[in-house]
Design a protein around this motif. Sequence first.
Motif, PDB file in Angstrom:
ATOM      1  N   GLU A  90       0.856  -1.207   0.000  1.00 26.39           N
ATOM      2  CA  GLU A  90       0.000   0.000   0.000  1.00 26.39           C
ATOM      3  C   GLU A  90       0.877   1.236   0.000  1.00 26.39           C
ATOM      4  O   GLU A  90       1.881   1.314   0.707  1.00 26.39           O
ATOM      5  CB  GLU A  90      -0.912  -0.002   1.222  1.00 26.39           C
ATOM      6  CG  GLU A  90      -1.905   1.155   1.241  1.00 26.39           C
ATOM      7  CD  GLU A  90      -2.891   1.058   2.395  1.00 26.39           C
ATOM      8  OE1 GLU A  90      -3.714   1.968   2.543  1.00 26.39           O
ATOM      9  OE2 GLU A  90      -2.826   0.053   3.138  1.00 26.39           O
ATOM     10  N   HIS A  91       0.491   2.236  -0.794  1.00 25.29           N
ATOM     11  CA  HIS A  91       1.267   3.460  -0.926  1.00 25.29           C
ATOM     12  C   HIS A  91       0.332   4.664  -0.904  1.00 25.29           C
ATOM     13  O   HIS A  91      -0.867   4.562  -1.191  1.00 25.29           O
ATOM     14  CB  HIS A  91       2.070   3.465  -2.232  1.00 25.29           C
ATOM     15  CG  HIS A  91       3.092   2.373  -2.318  1.00 25.29           C
ATOM     16  ND1 HIS A  91       4.358   2.493  -1.812  1.00 25.29           N
ATOM     17  CD2 HIS A  91       3.013   1.124  -2.837  1.00 25.29           C
ATOM     18  CE1 HIS A  91       5.034   1.376  -2.023  1.00 25.29           C
ATOM     19  NE2 HIS A  91       4.234   0.523  -2.651  1.00 25.29           N
ATOM     20  N   LYS A  92       0.907   5.818  -0.593  1.00 21.78           N
ATOM     21  CA  LYS A  92       0.193   7.082  -0.626  1.00 21.78           C
ATOM     22  C   LYS A  92       0.512   7.815  -1.930  1.00 21.78           C
ATOM     23  O   LYS A  92       1.652   7.786  -2.394  1.00 21.78           O
ATOM     24  CB  LYS A  92       0.603   7.974   0.554  1.00 21.78           C
ATOM     25  CG  LYS A  92       0.198   7.437   1.914  1.00 21.78           C
ATOM     26  CD  LYS A  92      -1.272   7.667   2.186  1.00 21.78           C
ATOM     27  CE  LYS A  92      -1.630   7.282   3.611  1.00 21.78           C
ATOM     28  NZ  LYS A  92      -3.065   7.516   3.888  1.00 21.78           N
ATOM     29  N   PRO A  93      -0.469   8.487  -2.541  1.00 20.42           N
ATOM     30  CA  PRO A  93      -0.166   9.283  -3.734  1.00 20.42           C
ATOM     31  C   PRO A  93       0.797  10.421  -3.404  1.00 20.42           C
ATOM     32  O   PRO A  93       0.919  10.851  -2.250  1.00 20.42           O
ATOM     33  CB  PRO A  93      -1.533   9.819  -4.167  1.00 20.42           C
ATOM     34  CG  PRO A  93      -2.527   8.946  -3.490  1.00 20.42           C
ATOM     35  CD  PRO A  93      -1.887   8.494  -2.214  1.00 20.42           C
ATOM     36  N   ASP A  94       1.476  10.900  -4.433  1.00 15.97           N
ATOM     37  CA  ASP A  94       2.444  11.978  -4.234  1.00 15.97           C
ATOM     38  C   ASP A  94       1.765  13.285  -3.846  1.00 15.97           C
ATOM     39  O   ASP A  94       2.345  14.111  -3.148  1.00 15.97           O
ATOM     40  CB  ASP A  94       3.275  12.184  -5.508  1.00 15.97           C
ATOM     41  CG  ASP A  94       4.134  10.968  -5.829  1.00 15.97           C
ATOM     42  OD1 ASP A  94       4.472  10.243  -4.881  1.00 15.97           O
ATOM     43  OD2 ASP A  94       4.444  10.757  -7.017  1.00 15.97           O
ATOM     44  N   THR A  95       0.549  13.513  -4.307  1.00 15.50           N
ATOM     45  CA  THR A  95      -0.171  14.742  -4.009  1.00 15.50           C
ATOM     46  C   THR A  95      -1.461  14.427  -3.254  1.00 15.50           C
ATOM     47  O   THR A  95      -2.005  13.321  -3.359  1.00 15.50           O
ATOM     48  CB  THR A  95      -0.517  15.513  -5.301  1.00 15.50           C
ATOM     49  OG1 THR A  95      -1.324  14.669  -6.143  1.00 15.50           O
ATOM     50  CG2 THR A  95       0.764  15.887  -6.053  1.00 15.50           C
ATOM     51  N   ALA A  96      -1.932  15.414  -2.503  1.00 14.52           N
ATOM     52  CA  ALA A  96      -3.157  15.243  -1.719  1.00 14.52           C
ATOM     53  C   ALA A  96      -4.413  15.431  -2.552  1.00 14.52           C
ATOM     54  O   ALA A  96      -5.514  15.204  -2.078  1.00 14.52           O
ATOM     55  CB  ALA A  96      -3.176  16.229  -0.549  1.00 14.52           C
ATOM     56  N   GLY A  97      -4.269  15.858  -3.803  1.00 14.98           N
ATOM     57  CA  GLY A  97      -5.430  16.097  -4.643  1.00 14.98           C
ATOM     58  C   GLY A  97      -5.819  17.565  -4.661  1.00 14.98           C
ATOM     59  O   GLY A  97      -5.142  18.422  -4.100  1.00 14.98           O
ATOM     60  N   GLN A  98      -6.912  17.850  -5.319  1.00 18.38           N
ATOM     61  CA  GLN A  98      -7.383  19.223  -5.487  1.00 18.38           C
ATOM     62  C   GLN A  98      -8.466  19.547  -4.465  1.00 18.38           C
ATOM     63  O   GLN A  98      -9.279  18.694  -4.115  1.00 18.38           O
ATOM     64  CB  GLN A  98      -7.926  19.412  -6.908  1.00 18.38           C
ATOM     65  CG  GLN A  98      -6.883  19.153  -7.991  1.00 18.38           C
ATOM     66  CD  GLN A  98      -7.514  19.026  -9.365  1.00 18.38           C
ATOM     67  OE1 GLN A  98      -8.580  18.438  -9.507  1.00 18.38           O
ATOM     68  NE2 GLN A  98      -6.860  19.566 -10.367  1.00 18.38           N
TER      69      GLN A  98
END
Length: 385
Positions: free
Chosen positions: A144-152
């Motif tokens: 499991e990984h976290k995306p590089d950005t938190a989104g908009q």
Amino acid sequence: MKKANAALGLCFGFFLMCALSMGNRMYLLIAATIALAWGLAFASVRMAERSVKVENALSGFKVNRGEVVSMEISVSHQSLLPIAPVALRMRATSNTPAGTIHLTRLGKRRQRVVHRFAADHVGAMFPGVDSYVVSDVFGFFKHEHKPDTAGQELLVLPVPFEVEPLTFAAGDMGVETMRRAMEDPFSPSDFRAYQQGDPLKRIHWKMSARRREIIVRRFEEPALPDALVLMDTSPPHMTQDSQEAAAFLQDAVLETAASVVACQIRQDNPVRMPLVGDRPMEYSSRMGLPLLLEELARVTFNESESFERVLMMQLAELRKTGAVVIITTRLSSPLADMIVRMKRMGPNVRLYLVTFDAEEADVVPRVGRLQQAGVEVNYVTPQGG
């Protein structure tokens, strides 16, 4: 995953031991196949997770409450070995519950999916992918990984509704008061030469005769009494323990505040509203309604200071205030005392009580007391909950 690897290890050990003890090449081939499958599964996950990119784009950054929002999610990787479809775990917000989206196309290096949800509650949030899971086709390894950005950021704006205009005195609007003051011929502030377009009733005939030119009266525009809107941003009062009910109460509070301000702006009456909390500011109608809607969307109902103290801090400003609007989900006895005190200082006071139960036993007598003191009481029932 641990059970699958343990079972695979036992099978590998069993067939390898059989091959070595009995000299059977078939058992050795089976053991080698198991080891190869395990190695390829591990390699595919390692290669994919280094190159996976998860991106999401919203159909709009600002929407009105109740509108449907589309979010396009794109997943890509550069692994040469096939992997299982990536599982996307969505971030929980007031409008999007936590959940998992499973992509379905096995072996695709780039996939897109459109996620639609209704913006049922006002607020500022970051909907999107909270984490993603990369796994091999056999199900031996999952990372499991976290995306590089938190989104908009998505701003869900409150939707104003129709409310009755405020009155600044019995049967008198603030605009009418200012108009009469400007037309009072007995209270000019200065005199000047006549200019084309000046009304004849402003001509000072005696002074014009002395100076042998037409002189008109000039009036200072009186300060228009403003309206003060006070909104309770403490956690909403509820008779039932439900996060969904709390969200609908907060929506109703914010939309009531937006409705009152919008009505005042349409009436060309000045209005101000102090906002407390994480983003304190003093809003005035000169800033425009769009700015207020954005600020209301960012309001968090976590104010620890009592609302009665917030009202007390505004008492010094009531001398230049024509009307006061109070919006709250609770009506305690100290709050009712403070509202009566504000009414006795002169301005008209209107209370918007946001509640699911207008006949609550403790509230009814306090409402009657406010009405006897001349306070206008309105009930707002939240939509939903």
